[in-house]
Design a protein around this motif. Structure first.
Motif, PDB file in Angstrom:
ATOM      1  N   VAL A 271       0.838  -1.200   0.000  1.00  0.00           N
ATOM      2  CA  VAL A 271       0.000   0.000   0.000  1.00  0.00           C
ATOM      3  C   VAL A 271       0.872   1.248   0.000  1.00  0.00           C
ATOM      4  O   VAL A 271       1.776   1.378   0.838  1.00  0.00           O
ATOM      5  N   HIS A 272       0.596   2.120  -0.951  1.00  0.00           N
ATOM      6  CA  HIS A 272       1.288   3.423  -0.980  1.00  0.00           C
ATOM      7  C   HIS A 272       0.449   4.400  -0.162  1.00  0.00           C
ATOM      8  O   HIS A 272      -0.662   4.735  -0.546  1.00  0.00           O
ATOM      9  N   LEU A 273       0.992   4.805   0.982  1.00  0.00           N
ATOM     10  CA  LEU A 273       0.229   5.642   1.901  1.00  0.00           C
ATOM     11  C   LEU A 273       1.075   6.857   2.301  1.00  0.00           C
ATOM     12  O   LEU A 273       1.776   6.830   3.323  1.00  0.00           O
ATOM     13  N   PRO A 274       1.002   7.931   1.496  1.00  0.00           N
ATOM     14  CA  PRO A 274       1.833   9.101   1.787  1.00  0.00           C
ATOM     15  C   PRO A 274       1.508   9.699   3.145  1.00  0.00           C
ATOM     16  O   PRO A 274       0.340   9.789   3.532  1.00  0.00           O
ATOM     17  N   ASP A 314       5.218   8.946   0.652  1.00  0.00           N
ATOM     18  CA  ASP A 314       5.838  10.169   0.118  1.00  0.00           C
ATOM     19  C   ASP A 314       6.168  11.088   1.288  1.00  0.00           C
ATOM     20  O   ASP A 314       5.386  11.169   2.255  1.00  0.00           O
ATOM     21  N   PHE A 315       7.296  11.795   1.157  1.00  0.00           N
ATOM     22  CA  PHE A 315       7.714  12.764   2.182  1.00  0.00           C
ATOM     23  C   PHE A 315       8.124  14.069   1.532  1.00  0.00           C
ATOM     24  O   PHE A 315       8.690  14.068   0.438  1.00  0.00           O
ATOM     25  N   ILE A 316       7.842  15.160   2.231  1.00  0.00           N
ATOM     26  CA  ILE A 316       8.354  16.464   1.817  1.00  0.00           C
ATOM     27  C   ILE A 316       9.273  16.957   2.926  1.00  0.00           C
ATOM     28  O   ILE A 316       8.873  16.968   4.098  1.00  0.00           O
ATOM     29  N   VAL A 317      10.497  17.357   2.559  1.00  0.00           N
ATOM     30  CA  VAL A 317      11.376  17.980   3.565  1.00  0.00           C
ATOM     31  C   VAL A 317      11.457  19.469   3.291  1.00  0.00           C
ATOM     32  O   VAL A 317      11.339  19.924   2.147  1.00  0.00           O
ATOM     33  N   GLY A 318      11.632  20.232   4.373  1.00  0.00           N
ATOM     34  CA  GLY A 318      11.853  21.672   4.224  1.00  0.00           C
ATOM     35  C   GLY A 318      10.583  22.467   4.007  1.00  0.00           C
ATOM     36  O   GLY A 318      10.651  23.595   3.495  1.00  0.00           O
ATOM     37  N   PHE A 319       9.446  21.926   4.431  1.00  0.00           N
ATOM     38  CA  PHE A 319       8.211  22.730   4.383  1.00  0.00           C
ATOM     39  C   PHE A 319       8.431  23.979   5.244  1.00  0.00           C
ATOM     40  O   PHE A 319       9.134  23.908   6.269  1.00  0.00           O
ATOM     41  N   PRO A 320       7.851  25.143   4.859  1.00  0.00           N
ATOM     42  CA  PRO A 320       8.089  26.365   5.646  1.00  0.00           C
ATOM     43  C   PRO A 320       7.822  26.139   7.133  1.00  0.00           C
ATOM     44  O   PRO A 320       6.767  25.612   7.488  1.00  0.00           O
ATOM     45  N   GLY A 321       8.799  26.512   7.951  1.00  0.00           N
ATOM     46  CA  GLY A 321       8.635  26.361   9.397  1.00  0.00           C
ATOM     47  C   GLY A 321       9.211  25.068   9.930  1.00  0.00           C
ATOM     48  O   GLY A 321       9.251  24.873  11.149  1.00  0.00           O
ATOM     49  N   TYR A 339       9.609   1.063   6.023  1.00  0.00           N
ATOM     50  CA  TYR A 339       8.996   1.062   4.693  1.00  0.00           C
ATOM     51  C   TYR A 339       9.715   0.113   3.740  1.00  0.00           C
ATOM     52  O   TYR A 339      10.920  -0.135   3.879  1.00  0.00           O
ATOM     53  N   ALA A 340       8.952  -0.355   2.746  1.00  0.00           N
ATOM     54  CA  ALA A 340       9.568  -1.138   1.667  1.00  0.00           C
ATOM     55  C   ALA A 340      10.172  -0.204   0.629  1.00  0.00           C
ATOM     56  O   ALA A 340      10.901  -0.637  -0.262  1.00  0.00           O
ATOM     57  N   GLY A 341       9.876   1.074   0.727  1.00  0.00           N
ATOM     58  CA  GLY A 341      10.395   2.081  -0.204  1.00  0.00           C
ATOM     59  C   GLY A 341       9.626   3.362   0.017  1.00  0.00           C
ATOM     60  O   GLY A 341       8.568   3.336   0.649  1.00  0.00           O
ATOM     61  N   ALA A 342      10.147   4.481  -0.474  1.00  0.00           N
ATOM     62  CA  ALA A 342       9.395   5.740  -0.350  1.00  0.00           C
ATOM     63  C   ALA A 342      10.006   6.780  -1.267  1.00  0.00           C
ATOM     64  O   ALA A 342      11.175   6.676  -1.648  1.00  0.00           O
ATOM     65  N   TYR A 343       9.203   7.760  -1.615  1.00  0.00           N
ATOM     66  CA  TYR A 343       9.682   8.903  -2.386  1.00  0.00           C
ATOM     67  C   TYR A 343       9.820  10.082  -1.444  1.00  0.00           C
ATOM     68  O   TYR A 343       8.944  10.304  -0.600  1.00  0.00           O
ATOM     69  N   GLU A 376      18.777   8.296   2.853  1.00  0.00           N
ATOM     70  CA  GLU A 376      19.664   7.222   3.326  1.00  0.00           C
ATOM     71  C   GLU A 376      18.892   6.235   4.197  1.00  0.00           C
ATOM     72  O   GLU A 376      19.039   5.024   4.068  1.00  0.00           O
ATOM     73  N   LEU A 377      18.060   6.782   5.059  1.00  0.00           N
ATOM     74  CA  LEU A 377      17.272   5.910   5.939  1.00  0.00           C
ATOM     75  C   LEU A 377      16.297   5.056   5.114  1.00  0.00           C
ATOM     76  O   LEU A 377      16.174   3.841   5.321  1.00  0.00           O
ATOM     77  N   ILE A 378      15.613   5.699   4.168  1.00  0.00           N
ATOM     78  CA  ILE A 378      14.641   4.971   3.346  1.00  0.00           C
ATOM     79  C   ILE A 378      15.354   3.906   2.509  1.00  0.00           C
ATOM     80  O   ILE A 378      14.898   2.769   2.416  1.00  0.00           O
ATOM     81  N   ASP A 379      16.512   4.275   1.919  1.00  0.00           N
ATOM     82  CA  ASP A 379      17.269   3.310   1.105  1.00  0.00           C
ATOM     83  C   ASP A 379      17.673   2.099   1.930  1.00  0.00           C
ATOM     84  O   ASP A 379      17.625   0.966   1.453  1.00  0.00           O
TER      85      ASP A 379
END
Ligand code: 5AD
Ligand code: SF4
Length: 465
Positions: A271-274, A314-321, A339-343, A376-379
């Motif tokens: 399951v892809h669950l962002p 899915d992850f976003i880094v550096g969101f304002p704040g 996770y088995a993988g992630a973007y 690195e962690l996800i990989d």
């Protein structure tokens, strides 16, 4: 007889665009076009664009620069090349595209692909054609007739759109603006599409939608059906051996979906669950409508019904704040879920979204550093997940001959590519494979049981068995 005109489509971005590109090919095949792999000798080039991050949407303009030269060269040789921009950049920027890149003849939004033949004719007579309207309800509140969206079968695995658009309005995201309000297709039309695809040899269906588990299409009983009920019904269609769906929102995971994972063997345990972030403060600023704790509970609910279920995200880094502490909460969540993988992506402010008005606080260097740490962690999790397959016997749905002669490639339940030396007869079958090694992201193994040509995935097999 007129020679066929050549069509080249270049797609960027999500699965919905891949699907839409196939739909455009099908529409234009009916108009005498044949597909070509090169833009240079095409009579019509379509860029099927993505607007999700700035990098994605700027790609279209560099590509249009290249196409300007190709179009000029074609003209010198007495040949007309038309250029169309489709997809979410077309929807978001409309006329602006032609202002910035006058080489473009047609701008067409995702709701209007069935009008491509008319738009090309209009561009021929008027020089330009633009259509980026969402089909509005008429004054009686009726939607226009549903657009023809079924596609021709290609191969063993196929996407089927079940819903489009999104009503979630995450503050960073353009989708609610480029794809519009959430609309679900009726159950009957989806069943018809899947039956037709199955008759043409498709064995695996991935239901797609921007927020697929918000699905609430009208059932044959007149009731609104949730995604889980739809999956139950589609699993009954002869020939369909695997079902998947993407992309889900954690808030819309309901009991029907969990029951489907419990009761429908064809529904794959992947399951892809962002989640986007592990910090509640950032999740609130993103308007995600869930906390990190809610997300963990949702993962636990899935795991309670099916132990072998795996997740991607899915992850976003550096969101304002986003502070270092917020980012640590993201790493902690990833470490906890496994996770088995992630973007993962660096935050990219998109014009017109609420977050674009929030002052950016994370420097480019910090964003880069956070992205590297997260990746690195996800990989490492992904490698561990793939390594864990070695020595196991797993089911593989075989799809096609691989590049190496004699090898056939398929996918495991978790979408890992798996290669075996075998006869092409196994294509379209699900067979157990003993996994022996891992080469980059591909599993290598041996058929665990001798394949025999007549082993159908179901009694209704019409192709390849
Ligand atoms: N900046 C960075 N990433 C984004 N995504 C969506 N919008 C943005 C943005 N403005 C990411 C989200 C989403 C995926 C498809 O793209 O992680 O789940
Ligand atoms: Fe965008 Fe997904 Fe949020 Fe909808 S749920 S607004 S598609 S990120």
């Amino acid at each position: 007889m007129k020679p066929p005109r050549k069509l080249h489509i270049k797609s960027y971005g999500c699965q919905m665009n891949v699907y839409d590109a196939q739909r455009m090919v099908d529409t234009l095949t009916g108009e005498g076009f044949v597909e070509t792999t090169s833009a240079d000798d095409a009579d019509l080039v379509i860029l099927n664009t993505c607007h999700i991050r700035e990098k994605a949407s700027e790609k279209v303009y560099s590509e249009l620069g290249r196409l300007r030269a190709a179009k000029a060269e074609a003209a010198q040789n007495g040949r007309q090349m038309s250029i169309a921009v489709a997809g979410c950049v077309a929807q978001a920027e409309g006329e602006e595209i032609i202002r910035r890149a006058p080489v473009v003849d047609v701008v067409v939004g995702p709701q209007s692909y069935h009008h491509l033949p008319q738009l090309l004719a209009r561009a021929n007579s008027d020089g330009r054609a633009i259509e980026t309207e969402f089909p509005l309800q008429d004054k009686f509140g009726f939607l226009p007739p549903p657009r023809p969206d079924a596609i021709r079968a290609r191969g063993i695995s196929s996407f089927v759109t079940v819903q489009e658009g999104c009503d979630k309005f995450c503050t960073f995201c353009v989708v609610p603006y480029t794809r519009g309000a959430e609309v679900s297709r009726p159950v009957k039309r989806i069943i018809d599409d899947v039956m037709r695809l199955a008759d043409n040899g498709v064995r695996e269906i991935t239901l797609i939608g921007q927020n697929v588990n918000a699905y609430h299409g009208e059932g044959p009983d007149g009731q609104s059906w949730p995604l889980g009920k739809l999956l139950h019904r589609l699993a009954e269609i002869p020939g369909i051996v695997r079902l998947r769906y993407s992309t889900s929102h954690p808030r819309d995971v309901d009991d029907s979906l969990l029951e489907a994972h419990r009761d429908v063997p064809a529904l794959m345990p992947f399951v892809h669950l962002p989640v986007q972030s592990g910090s509640d403060r950032i999740l609130a600023a993103m308007n995600r409508k869930h906390t990190a704790g809610d997300y963990r509970k949702t993962i636990d609910r899935f795991r309670a019904v099916r132990q072998d279920i795996a997740f991607s995200s899915d992850f976003i880094v550096g969101f304002p704040g986003e502070t270092e502490e917020d980012f640590s909460a993201t790493l902690a969540l990833v470490a906890q879920i496994g996770y088995a993988g992630a973007y993962s992506f660096k935050y990219s402010p998109r014009p017109g979204t609420p977050a674009a008005d929030i002052k950016e606080t994370v420097s480019a260097q910090d964003m880069d550093k956070r992205l590297v740490r997260l990746q690195e962690l996800i990989d490492s999790q992904q490698s561990a997940f793939n390594m864990a397959a070695i020595g196991n016997t797993v089911d593989v749905l075989f799809e096609r001959a691989a590049r190496n002669p004699g090898q056939i490639v398929g996918r495991t339940a978790y979408l890992q590519p798996a290669h075996v030396m075998a006869s092409p007869d196994i294509i379209s079958q699900v067979l157990p494979v003993r996994i022996e090694s891992l080469e980059r992201y591909s599993l290598l193994g041996e058929l665990a049981a001798p394949a025999h040509a007549g082993r159908p995935a179901s009694s209704h097999m019409t192709h390849g068995a």
